[in-house]
Write a protein that holds these residues in place. Structure first.
Motif, mmCIF file in Angstrom:
data_model
loop_
_atom_site.group_PDB
_atom_site.id
_atom_site.type_symbol
_atom_site.label_atom_id
_atom_site.label_comp_id
_atom_site.label_asym_id
_atom_site.label_seq_id
_atom_site.Cartn_x
_atom_site.Cartn_y
_atom_site.Cartn_z
ATOM 1 N N ALA A 183 85.501 21.516 65.746
ATOM 2 C CA ALA A 183 86.863 22.005 65.496
ATOM 3 C C ALA A 183 87.566 22.351 66.803
ATOM 4 C CB ALA A 183 86.825 23.224 64.574
ATOM 5 N N ARG A 184 86.822 22.395 67.895
ATOM 6 C CA ARG A 184 87.359 22.781 69.207
ATOM 7 C C ARG A 184 88.029 24.153 69.125
ATOM 8 N NH1 ARG A 184 84.949 20.699 72.881
ATOM 9 N NH2 ARG A 184 86.691 20.743 74.360
ATOM 10 N N LEU A 185 87.311 25.124 68.513
ATOM 11 C CA LEU A 185 87.807 26.494 68.410
ATOM 12 C C LEU A 185 86.890 27.429 69.206
ATOM 13 C CD1 LEU A 185 88.660 26.786 64.594
ATOM 14 C CD2 LEU A 185 90.277 26.494 66.483
ATOM 15 N N ASN A 186 87.478 28.447 69.821
ATOM 16 C CA ASN A 186 86.681 29.479 70.505
ATOM 17 C C ASN A 186 86.169 30.476 69.461
ATOM 18 O OD1 ASN A 186 87.169 28.511 73.187
ATOM 19 N ND2 ASN A 186 89.278 29.255 72.968
ATOM 20 N N GLY A 187 85.420 29.955 68.488
ATOM 21 C CA GLY A 187 84.967 30.812 67.397
ATOM 22 C C GLY A 187 86.128 31.171 66.482
ATOM 23 N N ILE A 188 85.837 31.894 65.384
ATOM 24 C CA ILE A 188 86.876 32.404 64.485
ATOM 25 C C ILE A 188 86.670 33.902 64.376
ATOM 26 C CG2 ILE A 188 87.840 32.341 62.150
ATOM 27 C CD1 ILE A 188 86.768 29.475 61.893
ATOM 28 N N ARG A 189 87.690 34.682 64.861
ATOM 29 C CA ARG A 189 87.563 36.147 64.833
ATOM 30 C C ARG A 189 88.057 36.682 63.496
ATOM 31 N NH1 ARG A 189 90.172 37.721 70.562
ATOM 32 N NH2 ARG A 189 90.642 35.513 70.768
ATOM 33 N N PHE A 190 87.292 37.634 62.961
ATOM 34 C CA PHE A 190 87.658 38.211 61.654
ATOM 35 C C PHE A 190 88.610 39.381 61.855
ATOM 36 C CE2 PHE A 190 83.155 36.614 60.889
ATOM 37 C CZ PHE A 190 83.586 35.386 60.357
ATOM 38 N N GLU A 191 89.803 39.117 62.338
ATOM 39 C CA GLU A 191 90.799 40.163 62.595
ATOM 40 C C GLU A 191 92.174 39.531 62.533
ATOM 41 O OE1 GLU A 191 90.988 40.514 67.330
ATOM 42 O OE2 GLU A 191 88.946 40.726 66.565
ATOM 43 N N ALA A 192 93.194 40.384 62.522
ATOM 44 C CA ALA A 192 94.570 39.898 62.439
ATOM 45 C C ALA A 192 94.934 39.155 63.716
ATOM 46 C CB ALA A 192 95.525 41.072 62.219
ATOM 47 N N ALA A 193 95.740 38.099 63.564
ATOM 48 C CA ALA A 193 96.186 37.321 64.719
ATOM 49 C C ALA A 193 97.286 38.078 65.449
ATOM 50 C CB ALA A 193 96.715 35.975 64.243
ATOM 51 N N PRO A 194 97.395 37.874 66.762
ATOM 52 C CA PRO A 194 98.492 38.504 67.511
ATOM 53 C C PRO A 194 99.843 37.991 66.998
ATOM 54 C CG PRO A 194 97.324 36.905 68.877
ATOM 55 C CD PRO A 194 96.535 37.049 67.628
ATOM 56 N N ALA A 195 100.898 38.786 67.192
ATOM 57 C CA ALA A 195 102.243 38.393 66.752
ATOM 58 C C ALA A 195 102.683 37.154 67.526
ATOM 59 C CB ALA A 195 103.208 39.549 66.983
ATOM 60 N N GLY A 196 103.608 36.406 66.937
ATOM 61 C CA GLY A 196 104.138 35.209 67.599
ATOM 62 C C GLY A 196 103.901 33.967 66.762
ATOM 63 N N ALA A 197 104.445 32.838 67.249
ATOM 64 C CA ALA A 197 104.332 31.564 66.520
ATOM 65 C C ALA A 197 102.872 31.169 66.370
ATOM 66 C CB ALA A 197 105.104 30.473 67.254
ATOM 67 N N ALA A 198 102.554 30.685 65.205
ATOM 68 C CA ALA A 198 101.169 30.271 64.930
ATOM 69 C C ALA A 198 101.183 29.226 63.836
ATOM 70 C CB ALA A 198 100.341 31.476 64.501
ATOM 71 N N MET A 199 100.108 28.498 63.756
ATOM 72 C CA MET A 199 99.977 27.570 62.618
ATOM 73 C C MET A 199 98.812 28.025 61.749
ATOM 74 S SD MET A 199 98.312 24.111 64.196
ATOM 75 C CE MET A 199 96.829 24.089 65.199
ATOM 76 N N GLN A 200 98.921 27.679 60.464
ATOM 77 C CA GLN A 200 97.847 28.036 59.530
ATOM 78 C C GLN A 200 97.155 26.765 59.075
ATOM 79 O OE1 GLN A 200 98.701 30.739 56.372
ATOM 80 N NE2 GLN A 200 99.994 32.057 57.626
ATOM 81 N N VAL A 201 95.831 26.822 59.065
ATOM 82 C CA VAL A 201 95.036 25.670 58.641
ATOM 83 C C VAL A 201 94.145 26.116 57.494
ATOM 84 C CG1 VAL A 201 93.290 24.001 59.325
ATOM 85 C CG2 VAL A 201 95.099 24.634 60.935
ATOM 86 N N GLY A 202 94.262 25.395 56.344
ATOM 87 C CA GLY A 202 93.503 25.779 55.153
ATOM 88 C C GLY A 202 92.127 25.145 55.123
ATOM 89 N N ALA A 203 91.150 25.923 54.600
ATOM 90 C CA ALA A 203 89.815 25.400 54.313
ATOM 91 C C ALA A 203 89.240 26.271 53.212
ATOM 92 C CB ALA A 203 88.934 25.444 55.557
#
Length: 894
Positions: A795-815
């Motif tokens: 997935a080329r991700l630096n892991g997945i943190r179980f916390e709220a994302a910082p404010a600002g533009a973001a994309m959401q990916v469903g699984a």
């Protein structure tokens, strides 16, 4: 743990040609197409015997590929699988080939006795008659060549003669005078299948036929003026008020002076021309029936042609001498001129561009004209004495067999056509005026009495010493090929093969020979064996050109399957045929797809090389190895599901579904996901599972792609006494692990959706991103915690943190039940990306709307070329999908 066997290294490049030649020779020379399995359940198919003169065309490639897929599948399932192979003696075609050879040497058939000419045909067969059987081998057809048949073999001839004699003695074969399709060039009757209809520029002539009492005339129209030399009546419709008063009146035919009556018959169409038709019962199939209804016996019907379609004197002597001996179309011109000179031609009147009347002798018309497909000349309906089979009687048992389900026709939609034809079946003309073929076992005494017997000695015994002359005719080749399912097994002897392999299990045939061959096998099989010839009949469509047109040499759109094999390999062509064969629908030729399936074989080859280079080889086990990791449990479950899907598709004869099931598993599940997921973690369990799965792939794919799979099977393990062609069909002994499936499906969804999102937003595929998932479900959290390496690497991700994302533009990916949030600040220029996407969306939406408008315009859809409408629909779907994709990408940016 399952050990793997020794393997030999796979070459870097997949080369179909060398593999195909090597393996076919190995299979055939070792008798592997019919391994000794006396205790196994029999499974039997017969090939539609191709003409001995033939060479492999694209229709043969489809027909034989489907049969080979079935026979290889059943052989792998442990059956005593017999595929009967052979060729048809092809009476007309073979005689023509040999006659052409004689012509090239300024020689001809009639310079020889019948026996000498037949010897020359046998010589030709020995030298040149094996072309198509060699080509079937190139396609990979695993037929039992050790028992190759020929319809003129002595044992087969014995069966043919017995059937003729038995049917004659039962009153089901008889001699009769009827109209046949006569080929004036070949001088023989031919079957409907050997007649091809062509459009020919012709004419519609109108003539006055005067009443004999001088009280007036009727107007008749015809496309064949020459046939008026044998006219025997004129017909009007009984409901046509214009002519009720003239029914029964006599006509005086102007050219012949023959007198005949006006008859009432429903064949006359009041809406066509004047509503009056001239009737020539000896030279037109419809007129023959009208003549019979009018009380004219076939023996009394007038014949105006000889075997070369030259004019002869009719029985009543009324044909003027000036026409005798002339060719039919020359006589046509003379008749029209003579009728015109006598004032009986009604001119065809049209107006020129200035509005002035213009007269012509006829109205130009495009006429659907029957031609002999081999002689190449116009077919003449001709009244002759021929041998006929009482097909109406023999059709009763096959009709009942299909109604009761004893014969299952697939697809079922063909049943209606079958019933319609069989319920209205006509007598079957089985005699041909040739020298090559099964000579009719009938002898004639001087007084015309006929004696039918299996040998001349038996006929002589029946004749009680009378001098006898044998019938010169031979039997229609469809008569002998109708015995193919049982005569090939040794009948009339009650051989072990007959007892074991009749009835056959399945027949695969093109729909175009449903009546010429399939129905006749059903008739003869049920009559002589008292059982159906096969339990299922699968009818496939035609292979058409890419634009849907029928292939023909004249159109220049014929595709040579051998050229495709040379270019892409037999496996690729075979897989294309299966993937495109959708229960009876025509197959559109698409070379790009054939190339795509060669790429599929290459992808499997490269996956096998990757496995081999990582110590993964052949498995000893039929059952799935024990597994603990989710990814290994998942891939075993995928094998179980694919196998079930494949078995169901084969049971339903859904070749496309079977091919697509194995294709999807190999390409997507195994090559694209499993291999990616196990990279870097080749422990003993994974090696065992991967080796086992690869073996299952090779077995499941083998019926479709026999060559590449056999080569990989041999190279992945040292098993010379256990070739793939006779391996065991998969028996995983495992079930789908729902938890493992959910886990891997979640990972695949995350990785796939993330890659799509990156592509949509122009983010480099290799860019590593941060990801956040506040408050995951316990199941999702478990998946993420168990698979950190795969998430980071794929997935080329630096892991997945179980916390709220910082404010600002973001994309959401469903699984699954999760929406993973990926910040985009600093990753892309968000404003520029929004502008780019909005502009592209506007263009696609506009294009889609424009095309929608064109497609909703009935005038465009009805009047434009079909390919233009098809392209507009494809473009509309493409722009609509692009607009949806761009809108989704914009939504991701918020």
């Amino acid at each position: 743990m399952t050990e793997t066997t020794h393997s030999s290294e796979l070459p870097k490049t997949f080369d179909p040609a060398g593999i195909e030649a090597k393996w076919y020779a190995h299979w055939e020379s070792n008798g592997l197409f019919r391994p000794e399995r006396p205790d196994a359940q029999p499974f039997t198919i017969v090939n539609p015997p191709p003409n001995v003169t033939g060479s492999l065309h694209i229709g043969h490639a489809l027909d034989n590929t489907l049969q080979d897929v079935v026979i290889r599948y059943e052989r792998l399932r442990g059956k005593d699988a017999l595929w009967v192979v052979g060729t048809d003696h092809a009476g007309i075609a073979t005689q023509m080939v040999v006659e052409r050879q004689l012509e090239q040497r300024q020689d001809k058939r009639t310079n020889y006795t019948r026996e000498q000419f037949v010897d020359k045909v046998w010589e030709w067969k020995a030298e040149s008659g094996g072309t198509i059987t060699r080509q079937l081998r190139r396609l990979g057809c695993s037929m039992d060549w050790s028992r190759e048949q020929f319809t003129m073999d002595p044992h087969f001839t014995r069966a043919v003669v017995k059937v003729f004699v038995d049917l004659y003695n039962q009153g089901l074969i008889y001699r009769d005078k009827r109209l046949v399709n006569w080929d004036p060039k070949l001088k023989t009757a031919i079957s409907d299948l050997e007649v091809e209809t062509r459009e020919v520029k012709g004419g519609f002539w109108r003539f006055r036929y005067p009443f004999a009492d001088g009280s007036g005339h009727v107007e008749v129209a015809t496309t064949r003026p020459e046939t008026m030399l044998a006219d025997m009546c004129v017909a009007v419709n009984p409901e046509d008020d214009r002519y009720k008063a003239v029914v029964g009146k006599e006509i005086l035919q102007p050219i012949t002076g023959r007198r005949f009556k006006v008859v009432a018959d429903e064949h006359a169409d009041p809406e066509l021309g004047s509503g009056v038709v001239k009737i020539t019962p000896g030279h037109d199939f419809n007129d023959f029936e009208v003549g019979k209804r009018a009380g004219i016996k076939p023996a009394d019907m007038l014949n105006m042609f000889d075997a070369e379609a030259r004019v002869v004197q009719t029985a009543d002597g009324m044909v003027p001498e000036k026409y005798l001996g002339l060719e039919r179309f020359a006589v046509r011109e003379m008749i029209v001129a003579d009728m015109k000179d006598a004032g009986f031609l009604i001119p065809h009147v049209t107006k020129d561009k200035d509005g002035e009347e213009v007269q012509a002798d006829f109205e130009p018309r495009t006429i659907q004209t029957p031609f002999g497909d081999r002689g190449g000349v116009v077919i003449e309906p001709w009244l002759t004495d021929q041998w006929y089979v009482n097909a109406e009687h023999l059709a009763k048992a096959p009709l009942e067999a299909v109604r009761s389900g004893a014969i299952e026709i697939v697809p079922k939609t063909w049943e209606k056509t079958f019933f319609n034809w069989m319920e209205n079946i006509q007598p079957w003309c089985v005699s041909r005026q040739l020298w090559w073929g099964h000579r009719i076992p009938a002898w004639y005494a001087e007084d015309g009495e006929v004696f039918v017997a299996e040998t001349e000695e038996q006929a002589q015994a029946l004749a009680g010493g009378k001098a006898l002359i044998r019938d010169d005719d031979v039997l229609d080749t469809w008569f002998s090929s109708a015995l193919w399912p049982f005569a090939t097994l040794g009948w009339p002897d009650q051989t072990d093969l007959v007892k074991r392999h009749y009835p056959n299990d399945l027949l695969i045939s093109g729909f175009d020979i449903l009546f010429f061959w399939d129905a006749r096998m059903a008739m003869q099989g049920l009559h002589f064996m008292k059982e159906v010839p096969w339990k299922r009949l699968y009818l496939h469509g035609l292979v058409r050109a890419a634009d849907g047109q029928k292939m023909s040499k004249s159109k220049g759109n014929v595709v040579d399957p051998l050229g495709l094999i040379d270019q892409y390999g037999a496996d690729a062509l075979r897989f294309f045929m299966c993937a495109m064969e959708s229960q009876g629908r025509d197959v559109k030729m698409d070379e790009k797809r054939v190339e795509g399936y060669r790429n599929f074989a290459t992808k499997l080859w490269n996956a096998a090389r990757f496995c081999q280079s990582n110590g993964i080889g052949a498995s000893h086990a039929v059952a799935a190895p024990a597994s603990t990791s989710a990814v290994n449990k998942w891939i075993i479950g995928e094998v179980v599901e694919t196998l079930a899907e494949l078995d169901k598709a084969m049971a339903d004869l859904r070749f496309d579904a079977a091919a697509n099931a194995v294709y999807h598993f190999v390409w997507d599940q195994f090559c694209d996901w499993y291999i990616e997921l196990i990279k870097g973690q080749f422990d003993a369990e994974t090696k065992a599972v991967a080796g086992w799965v690869l073996d299952q792939i090779l077995v499941m794919l083998h019926p479709f792609m026999p060559f590449v799979t056999e080569e990989l099977w041999s190279k992945l393990g040292d098993r010379p006494d256990h070739p793939l062609i006779t391996a065991r069909w998969p028996q995983p002994g495992a079930s789908v692990d729902a938890a493992a499936k959910a886990e891997v499906d979640w990972l695949i969804a995350l990785i796939g959706n993330l890659r799509t999102a990156k592509n949509e937003l122009g983010i480099a595929p290799g860019a590593k991103l941060d990801a956040f998932l506040p408050e995951p479900s316990a199941a999702t959290r478990g998946i993420i915690e168990r698979n950190p390496a795969a998430i980071e690497r794929l997935a080329r991700l630096n892991g997945i943190r179980f916390e709220a994302a910082p404010a600002g533009a973001a994309m959401q990916v469903g699984a699954g039940d999760a929406n993973v949030i990926i910040p985009l600040e600093g990753v892309i220029d968000i404003a520029a990306e929004k502008a780019r996407l909005a502009k592209a969306l506007e263009v696609s939406t506009k294009e889609a709307k424009s095309l929608e408008g064109r497609l909703s315009n009935a005038a465009f859809v009805e009047k434009a070329k079909p390919e233009a409408v098809e392209k507009a629909r494809a473009d509309h779907a493409m722009h609509q999908a692009e607009a949806e994709r761009l809108a989704a990408a914009l939504a991701r940016l918020g």
